[in-house]
Design an enzyme around this catalytic site. Structure first.
Site, PDB file in Angstrom:
ATOM      1  N   GLU A  88       1.501  -6.036  13.064  1.00 26.05           N
ATOM      2  CA  GLU A  88       0.353  -6.301  13.940  1.00 26.05           C
ATOM      3  C   GLU A  88      -0.128  -7.736  13.771  1.00 26.05           C
ATOM      4  O   GLU A  88      -0.629  -8.341  14.715  1.00 26.05           O
ATOM      5  CB  GLU A  88      -0.787  -5.307  13.629  1.00 26.05           C
ATOM      6  N   ARG A 146       0.826  -1.218   0.000  1.00 27.78           N
ATOM      7  CA  ARG A 146       0.000   0.000   0.000  1.00 27.78           C
ATOM      8  C   ARG A 146       0.849   1.253   0.000  1.00 27.78           C
ATOM      9  O   ARG A 146       0.408   2.310  -0.466  1.00 27.78           O
ATOM     10  CB  ARG A 146      -0.964  -0.046   1.196  1.00 27.78           C
TER      11      ARG A 146
HETATM   12  O1  LIG Z   1       3.252  -0.573  11.789  1.00 29.63           O
HETATM   13  P1  LIG Z   1       3.155  -2.021  11.392  1.00 29.63           P
HETATM   14  O2  LIG Z   1       2.690  -2.907  12.490  1.00 29.63           O
HETATM   15  O3  LIG Z   1       4.422  -2.517  10.773  1.00 29.63           O
HETATM   16  O4  LIG Z   1       2.014  -2.138  10.299  1.00 29.63           O
HETATM   17  C1  LIG Z   1       1.863  -1.276   9.218  1.00 29.63           C
HETATM   18  C2  LIG Z   1       2.070  -1.993   7.922  1.00 29.63           C
HETATM   19  O5  LIG Z   1       1.150  -3.081   7.769  1.00 29.63           O
HETATM   20  C3  LIG Z   1       0.526  -2.981   6.507  1.00 29.63           C
HETATM   21  O6  LIG Z   1       1.246  -3.628   5.517  1.00 29.63           O
HETATM   22  P2  LIG Z   1       1.258  -5.180   5.244  1.00 29.63           P
HETATM   23  O7  LIG Z   1       2.548  -5.740   5.743  1.00 29.63           O
HETATM   24  O8  LIG Z   1      -0.004  -5.788   5.750  1.00 29.63           O
HETATM   25  O9  LIG Z   1       1.378  -5.262   3.671  1.00 29.63           O
HETATM   26  P3  LIG Z   1       0.438  -4.901   2.418  1.00 29.63           P
HETATM   27  O10 LIG Z   1       0.518  -3.408   2.233  1.00 29.63           O
HETATM   28  O11 LIG Z   1       1.112  -5.644   1.339  1.00 29.63           O
HETATM   29  O12 LIG Z   1      -0.959  -5.357   2.716  1.00 29.63           O
HETATM   30  C4  LIG Z   1       0.493  -1.495   6.245  1.00 29.63           C
HETATM   31  O13 LIG Z   1       0.315  -1.215   4.856  1.00 29.63           O
HETATM   32  C5  LIG Z   1       1.831  -1.043   6.759  1.00 29.63           C
HETATM   33  O14 LIG Z   1       2.867  -1.202   5.801  1.00 29.63           O
HETATM   34  N1  LIG Z   2      -5.216  -2.626  11.494  1.00 31.50           N
HETATM   35  C1  LIG Z   2      -4.580  -2.492  10.319  1.00 31.50           C
HETATM   36  N2  LIG Z   2      -5.262  -2.166   9.199  1.00 31.50           N
HETATM   37  C2  LIG Z   2      -4.633  -2.020   8.024  1.00 31.50           C
HETATM   38  N3  LIG Z   2      -3.333  -2.194   7.867  1.00 31.50           N
HETATM   39  C3  LIG Z   2      -2.624  -2.522   8.946  1.00 31.50           C
HETATM   40  N4  LIG Z   2      -1.305  -2.754   9.109  1.00 31.50           N
HETATM   41  C4  LIG Z   2      -1.103  -3.075  10.393  1.00 31.50           C
HETATM   42  N5  LIG Z   2      -2.227  -3.034  11.090  1.00 31.50           N
HETATM   43  C5  LIG Z   2      -3.199  -2.691  10.201  1.00 31.50           C
END
Ligand SMILES: O=P(O)(O)OC[C@H]1O[C@H](OP(=O)(O)OP(=O)(O)O)[C@H](O)[C@@H]1O
Ligand SMILES: Nc1ncnc2[nH]cnc12
Length: 175
Positions: free
Chosen positions: A97, A60
């Site tokens: 998370e 994202r």
């Molecule tokens: O602060 P944190 O606990 O590290 O979480 C935040 C991250 O989690 C999500 O990405 P994700 O790894 O789910 O990847 P995606 O964008 O490919 O769905 C979000 O887009 C952030 O990059």
């Molecule tokens: N609650 C949440 N929703 C979307 N993206 C996340 N990345 C980590 N935690 C998330």
């Protein structure tokens, strides 16, 4: 913006309320407004661009970071999940998370001494930002700012990444 981000309970696992930004991306005015606001984190009070690169974290962070880089007139660097980049990489493993992952960056994508703005959608535990900052440092560059759409204030993201001090953290919304 808040009405265009949808809470999805128990995704991707029980107990997590997932912030779904896809309705925001589908709204051209909302999308343009958030990209402009995120890009502003790469400018000083006079409007001068103060970063050399925008880094976006898969996936994202790509959607938001790439247009923010174009708005600033600087290059965009993707930080990818393990095994996707073809060249020499720096790699860092981290917790988020809902799991664990490894992020990588091309070693020569960011030049030593460059100033970097990280762009992502959500700051949750801060694991992704902390890992990406380590990757930027491994390139010899410095993360000067972090810009996210949303900060989850019930998680210790700001503390984890050492917000304040030399790291400027901009969250367009705090939940
Ligand atoms: O602060 P944190 O606990 O590290 O979480 C935040 C991250 O989690 C999500 O990405 P994700 O790894 O789910 O990847 P995606 O964008 O490919 O769905 C979000 O887009 C952030 O990059
Ligand atoms: N609650 C949440 N929703 C979307 N993206 C996340 N990345 C980590 N935690 C998330």
């Amino acid at each position: 913006m808040d009405r265009l981000v949808v809470d999805v309970p128990d995704f991707p696992e029980p107990g997590v309320v997932f912030k779904d930004i896809t309705p925001l991306l589908a709204d051209p005015e909302g999308f343009a407004a958030v990209v402009a606001a995120l890009a502003d984190a790469g400018r000083d009070a006079d409007g001068t661009v103060v970063v050399d690169k925008v880094v976006g974290m898969e996936a994202r962070g790509f959607i938001l970071g790439a247009p923010a880089a174009l708005a600033l007139g600087v290059g965009f660097v993707p930080v990818r999940k393990a095994g996707k980049l073809p060249g020499d990489v720096h790699a860092v493993s981290y917790d988020l998370e809902y799991g664990q992952a490894t992020l990588e960056v091309h070693c020569h994508a960011i030049a030593p001494g460059e100033r970097v703005l990280l762009v992502d959608d959500v700051l949750a535990t801060g694991g992704t930002v902390a890992a990406t900052r380590d990757l930027v440092a491994a390139c010899g560059a410095v993360t000067t700012g972090v810009a996210v759409l949303m900060e989850l204030s019930f998680l210790p993201g700001r503390a984890t990444i050492g917000a304040g001090g030399e790291l400027d953290v901009t969250a367009l919304s705090t939940v």
